[in-house]
Design a protein around this motif. Structure first.
Motif, short mmCIF file in Angstrom:
data_model
loop_
_atom_site.label_atom_id
_atom_site.label_comp_id
_atom_site.label_asym_id
_atom_site.label_seq_id
_atom_site.Cartn_x
_atom_site.Cartn_y
_atom_site.Cartn_z
N ALA A 114 6.91 -13.87 27.25
CA ALA A 114 7.97 -13.55 26.29
C ALA A 114 9.33 -13.83 26.93
O ALA A 114 10.35 -13.86 26.25
N ASN A 115 9.33 -14.05 28.23
CA ASN A 115 10.55 -14.45 28.92
C ASN A 115 10.75 -15.96 28.69
O ASN A 115 9.88 -16.75 29.03
N PRO A 116 11.89 -16.37 28.11
CA PRO A 116 12.09 -17.78 27.78
C PRO A 116 11.91 -18.72 28.97
O PRO A 116 11.35 -19.81 28.82
N VAL A 169 4.74 -8.97 16.19
CA VAL A 169 5.07 -8.67 17.60
C VAL A 169 6.60 -8.65 17.77
O VAL A 169 7.15 -7.77 18.44
N GLY A 170 7.26 -9.61 17.13
CA GLY A 170 8.73 -9.67 17.22
C GLY A 170 9.39 -8.43 16.66
O GLY A 170 10.31 -7.86 17.26
N ILE A 171 8.89 -7.98 15.50
CA ILE A 171 9.49 -6.81 14.84
C ILE A 171 9.21 -5.54 15.66
O ILE A 171 10.09 -4.72 15.87
N ILE A 172 7.98 -5.41 16.15
CA ILE A 172 7.60 -4.18 16.86
C ILE A 172 8.18 -4.15 18.29
O ILE A 172 8.77 -3.18 18.70
N ARG A 173 8.01 -5.26 19.02
CA ARG A 173 8.40 -5.24 20.44
C ARG A 173 9.75 -5.87 20.72
O ARG A 173 10.19 -5.90 21.87
N ARG A 174 10.40 -6.41 19.68
CA ARG A 174 11.73 -7.04 19.81
C ARG A 174 11.72 -8.17 20.83
O ARG A 174 12.63 -8.28 21.66
N HIS A 175 10.68 -9.02 20.78
CA HIS A 175 10.64 -10.18 21.66
C HIS A 175 11.17 -11.39 20.89
O HIS A 175 10.57 -11.80 19.90
N HIS A 176 12.27 -11.96 21.39
CA HIS A 176 12.88 -13.09 20.67
C HIS A 176 11.96 -14.30 20.64
O HIS A 176 11.93 -15.03 19.65
N VAL A 177 11.22 -14.52 21.72
CA VAL A 177 10.35 -15.70 21.76
C VAL A 177 9.29 -15.63 20.66
O VAL A 177 8.93 -16.64 20.07
N PRO A 200 21.25 -14.65 13.67
CA PRO A 200 19.84 -14.87 14.06
C PRO A 200 18.97 -13.61 14.05
O PRO A 200 17.81 -13.68 13.65
N GLU A 201 19.55 -12.46 14.48
CA GLU A 201 18.75 -11.23 14.53
C GLU A 201 18.31 -10.82 13.13
O GLU A 201 17.15 -10.46 12.90
N LYS A 202 19.27 -10.89 12.22
CA LYS A 202 18.99 -10.50 10.83
C LYS A 202 18.00 -11.48 10.19
O LYS A 202 17.06 -11.08 9.49
N ALA A 203 18.21 -12.77 10.46
CA ALA A 203 17.32 -13.81 9.90
C ALA A 203 15.89 -13.61 10.41
O ALA A 203 14.92 -13.72 9.65
N ALA A 204 15.78 -13.27 11.71
CA ALA A 204 14.45 -13.07 12.29
C ALA A 204 13.74 -11.90 11.64
O ALA A 204 12.57 -12.00 11.26
N ASP A 205 14.46 -10.78 11.47
CA ASP A 205 13.85 -9.59 10.88
C ASP A 205 13.43 -9.83 9.43
O ASP A 205 12.30 -9.54 9.04
#
Lengths: 50, 241
Positions: B7-9, B78-86, B150-155
């Motif tokens: 999850a680390n870029p 996974v992104g929503i729960i763990r906040r992983h940008h990748v 981007p954060e809002k778009a991702a969610d």
């Protein structure tokens, strides 16, 4: 290559042709976007270094 | 070693960079072998004639259209729960690939259906579910494109993706719930072999080739998204300084 002369030849060619077109577009779009992103990142890193 | 390190870029870029060349080579070789075998090395079916050759692209594309959506849904969750940008970026990167494979499945299905069923399209449960999933792909891509933050778009796009999971599920299992015109699975472990080896082997090769192509495309697109995000971050830092 009997299928090229059979009664369903056009259907088979249309299916494979449309698949080739879509996959070709996907590949081109993917590689073009990747090249653009590389350029953008290189420019941003250069600007940061100034 | 934990999977979360990817999850680390930086770790993701390093690993994906190493995998890409072998993936492209394997995908191209298998695609060439599979296509050659499917088109020139298989006989016509006694009922379907040469239209059986459409199966070699329709089946892998249809499988990938559903599985790509499943991957997007897992990555979004996974992104929503763990906040992983990748994770969000992998879901975003997968969407155009899933859209393309869904379009291939719909088009090749219609082209096969016309001579075999006598209709380009029927409002069958499986076909309709796949069409709705196609629109979810479009909606997901459009949502990412229309929101600047981007954060809002991702969610928001992640939530939309999770809502659409029901149609990916129905695309896969509709043939079990309803009497549909679309036939059931021809490759079922539970129900045994229903397909002759002459067709099965090249179909397996095409399936592996399509999956390798998918992984290669996904990695390139995810790397693109990570680079764009990094460039944006550098620009914002420069503006703030």
């Amino acid at each position: 290559m009997s299928f090229l002369a059979g009664k369903y030849a056009l259907y088979v060619i249309a299916a494979y042709g449309s698949t080739a077109l879509i996959l070709g577009w996907l590949l081109w779009a993917t590689l073009a976007a990747n090249a653009r992103a590389r350029r953008e990142l290189a420019e941003a890193e250069k600007e940061r270094g100034r | 070693m934990s999977i979360w390190r990817y999850a680390n870029p930086l770790e993701f870029m390093r690993l994906s960079g190493r995998l890409l060349t072998p993936l492209w080579v394997a995908a191209c070789v298998l695609l060439a072998v599979g296509l050659g075998w499917a088109v020139f090395g298989t006989p016509d079916d006694y009922r379907q004639g040469s239209t059986v050759k459409i199966m070699f692209i329709h089946v892998p594309a249809a499988m990938l259209s559903i599985n790509t959506y499943a991957i997007m849904a897992i990555a979004s969750a996974v992104g929503i729960i763990r906040r992983h940008h990748v994770s969000f970026l992998v879901a975003k990167a997968a969407a155009p690939i899933g859209l393309a494979f869904t379009a291939i499945a719909l088009i090749t299905g219609a082209v096969w259906g016309q001579p075999m069923w006598g209709a380009w399209w029927v409002w069958d449960a499986r076909l309709t579910a796949v069409l709705i999933m196609f629109f979810f792909y479009l909606g997901y891509i459009a949502l990412w494109a229309t929101i600047d933050e981007p954060e809002k778009a991702a969610d928001l796009s992640g939530i939309l993706c999770l809502v659409g999971v029901i149609f990916a599920f129905l695309s896969r299992y509709a043939v079990m719930f309803w009497a549909t015109l679309h036939q059931g699975s021809s490759l079922s472990v539970a129900e045994g072999q229903r397909m002759d080896d002459a067709f099965r082997t090249p179909l397996y090769i095409m399936m592996v080739a399509f999956y390798l192509l998918f992984i290669a495309l996904l990695l390139v697109r995810a790397r693109t998204e990570i680079r764009l995000r990094r460039a944006r971050s550098l620009r914002l830092q420069a503006l703030a300084a």
